[in-house]
Design an enzyme around this catalytic site. Structure first.
Site, PDB file in Angstrom:
ATOM      1  N   ASN A 395       0.828  -1.205   0.000  1.00 27.62           N
ATOM      2  CA  ASN A 395       0.000   0.000   0.000  1.00 27.62           C
ATOM      3  C   ASN A 395       0.862   1.255   0.000  1.00 27.62           C
ATOM      4  O   ASN A 395       1.051   1.888  -1.045  1.00 27.62           O
ATOM      5  CB  ASN A 395      -0.937  -0.035   1.209  1.00 27.62           C
ATOM      6  CG  ASN A 395      -2.042   0.986   1.114  1.00 27.62           C
ATOM      7  OD1 ASN A 395      -1.946   1.940   0.359  1.00 27.62           O
ATOM      8  ND2 ASN A 395      -3.104   0.791   1.863  1.00 27.62           N
ATOM      9  N   ASP A 396       1.434   1.585   1.153  1.00 25.91           N
ATOM     10  CA  ASP A 396       2.165   2.853   1.255  1.00 25.91           C
ATOM     11  C   ASP A 396       3.355   2.921   0.305  1.00 25.91           C
ATOM     12  O   ASP A 396       3.707   3.998  -0.175  1.00 25.91           O
ATOM     13  CB  ASP A 396       2.641   3.050   2.700  1.00 25.91           C
ATOM     14  CG  ASP A 396       1.465   3.103   3.668  1.00 25.91           C
ATOM     15  OD1 ASP A 396       0.433   3.683   3.273  1.00 25.91           O
ATOM     16  OD2 ASP A 396       1.580   2.567   4.774  1.00 25.91           O
TER      17      ASP A 396
END
Lengths: 469, 93
Positions: A395-396
């Protein structure tokens, strides 16, 4: 110390240094670990009491029985932990072992101090014992919290107004008491105050780690690891054991450098990690604006077509792959695509997963060939020539906000440019925000499709669908 | 106090810094785990405290220290070896 014995300890110290040296290169890493272990065994067998005489030849008594039983029990616990733990839970295991070491360092320092209160201690020795008790206790409780956070308990940072002030107050109390004890180490009052110091240090360890988000735990564990090393070195000073001083100091200094290197890989200063409360309420909301576009879901069979007829596919694995234990399915999919002539590569972000190198270990476990793994810097320049970028539970590390949105808490962090590829397929369980609690702009891009569901199940569907094409 | 010991301490600080200055990020975890095992040398401290224990309290707490230290050192080296085993397997292919 007699000279043959001194030579043994010099030899053991050399083995520790060589071990750490070998550990920092992929070719020699495994050997390095064994070299360090050999050094430990040699030093252990040569262990002598401070007043002279080998520990092992001093005759059988209750204490000796307890030592042997203790070692065997610890060996059992260690072996059970080391061999039963899943590869995905390695970070927790390191935190746990580190906490135990910290606890032992605190006990040794505290007990030696208690022993010394009969006749009083030189200030330097008392100081070393207090340092070991204080830092060891802090490392013990801090590691326990880091362990729980990695296990998924209270992952979110816990913050309250005036937190730094309260923590500062606890620290001030600890330092004042330790300062007083250093010069007043006689009598039972000193023991009582030492107990207070130990309890305050345990509380401080909890208070220090609680405000830090789960995603930053690797840095915290690395820092606590170096703390434990320093506590062990202080114990070495207190009981005049050179091997402990050398080993503890080596861990303390290399651990400090490793902590800084990890922060550098995330492009964040260490103070920001420890005191920034990354991903806390206010920070998480930042970067939410500026998200435009809509979420476009995709089904497995459609995604399979995209993959099967692509020329070049890049897989970006993240913690979601680790949680779903999906590394074997990922390899299956990559093999299947490879047989169809699709070029498959894996893009590994330095901090993907919860430990640096986490993804490398998992993919290696699933027998993904080494040459298919690419580092972020190596693959980013060619991302615009990638047909499909398959993001599995990451994700990040693929959030373009890190590149574009100055208000985002992760702005400036190097990311894999997944959004540059022609199509991005993001495999994700739900639309929940990432570990750092930041909205991901990638999900709303025009070239992004979301494949919702458990990574393992989705990958199985993909493999079946690719075979059918 | 013996200044030689302080001398050794200072040199160890610099050796620790120098020796890992060029480690690739994929090895950060195994390196952390390996150094974690090395500070398990605290087991020695536990053994020495327990060997000289003269009261029940010291025996109990010293025993706990030995168990903790032993788990740290043995478990630490074993878990690191398990991680690094993975790295070797793929090279032999």
């Amino acid at each position: 110390m007699s000279s043959p014995l001194a030579l043994v300890f010099i030899g053991a110290s050399v083995l520790f240094i060589l071990g750490i040296k070998f550990l920092s290169s992929p070719k020699t890493a495994r050997l390095g670990n064994l070299v360090a272990a050999a050094g430990m065994l040699v030093a252990l067998l040569a262990l002598h009491k401070p007043e002279g005489g080998s520990v092992w030849l001093s005759g059988w008594n209750t204490n000796f029985t307890l030592i042997i039983v203790g070692i065997v029990v610890g060996l059992g616990i260690g072996a059970l932990g080391a061999y039963s733990v899943k590869m995905t839970a390695m970070p927790q295991m390191v935190a746990l072992f580190n906490g135990l070491g910290g606890g032992a360092a605190a006990l040794v320092g505290g007990l030696e101090f208690m022993h010394g209160t009969h006749g009083g201690l030189p200030a330097f020795i008392a100081g070393a014992m207090l340092f070991a008790t204080l830092i060891g206790s802090l490392s013990f409780s801090g590691s326990a919290i880091a362990y729980l956070k990695l296990e998924g308990k209270f992952e979110r940072p816990l913050t309250f107004p005036g937190q730094n002030f309260v923590n500062g107050l606890i620290l001030l109390a600890i330092l004042t008491l330790c300062g007083w004890l250093t010069f007043n180490s006689t009598g039972s009052a000193a023991i009582a105050i030492l107990a207070v110091v130990a309890v305050l240090a345990l509380i401080f360890g909890v208070a220090m780690v609680m405000p830090i988000g789960g995603a930053d735990m690797p840095v915290v564990i690395s820092l606590l690891n170096s703390f434990t090393g320093l506590a062990v070195a202080a114990d070495g000073f207190a009981i005049n054991n050179l091997a402990m001083i050398v080993a503890g100091t080596l861990v303390g200094s290399s651990g400090t450098l490793l902590t800084l290197l990890m922060c550098k890989a995330m492009n964040r200063p260490v103070t920001n990690v420890l005191f920034g409360a990354f991903g806390s309420g206010s920070a998480a909301k930042g970067g939410g604006e500026g998200v435009t576009g809509t979420i476009k879901p995709i089904q497995a069979d459609e995604a399979a077509v995209l993959l099967a007829y692509a020329q070049r596919v890049v897989v970006v694995p993240g913690y979601g792959m680790a949680v779903a234990q999906a590394q074997h399915q990922v390899r299956e999919l990559s093999d299947e695509l490879g047989q169809r002539g699709v070029e498959v590569q894996f893009a590994i972000h330095p901090v993907a997963g919860r430990m640096p190198g986490h993804m490398n270990v998992l993919l290696a476990e699933a027998n993904v060939p080494y040459d298919q793994l690419c580092e972020m810097e190596a693959i980013n320049p060619s991302m615009d020539r990638v047909d499909v970028c398959l993001v599995i539970g990451a994700n990040d590390v693929v959030n373009p906000a890190a590149r574009e949105d100055k208000s985002s808490p992760i702005y400036g962090m190097p990311i894999i440019d997944a959004d540059h590829s022609k199509t991005v397929i993001v495999m994700k369980r739900s639309m929940a925000a990432g570990f750092a609690g930041i909205e991901n702009h990638l999900f709303y891009r025009d070239n992004t499709r979301m494949l919702f569901g458990d990574a393992k199940a989705s990958l199985n569907e993909l493999v079946t669908a690719v075979k059918a094409n | 106090m013996d200044t030689n010991v302080l001398f050794i301490f200072i040199l160890s600080v610099f050796v620790g810094f120098e020796v890992i200055s060029k480690v690739p990020s994929m090895l950060h975890t195994p390196l952390m785990s390996g150094t974690n095992a090395i500070h398990g040398i605290i087991l020695f401290g536990g053994i020495l405290v327990l060997a000289g224990a003269d009261s029940l309290l010291v025996q109990v707490l010293g025993f706990v220290a030995v168990v903790f230290g032993s788990a740290n050192v043995f478990g630490g080296f074993m878990v690191t070896d398990r991680m690094l085993q993975m790295f070797r397997k793929k090279k032999s292919q």
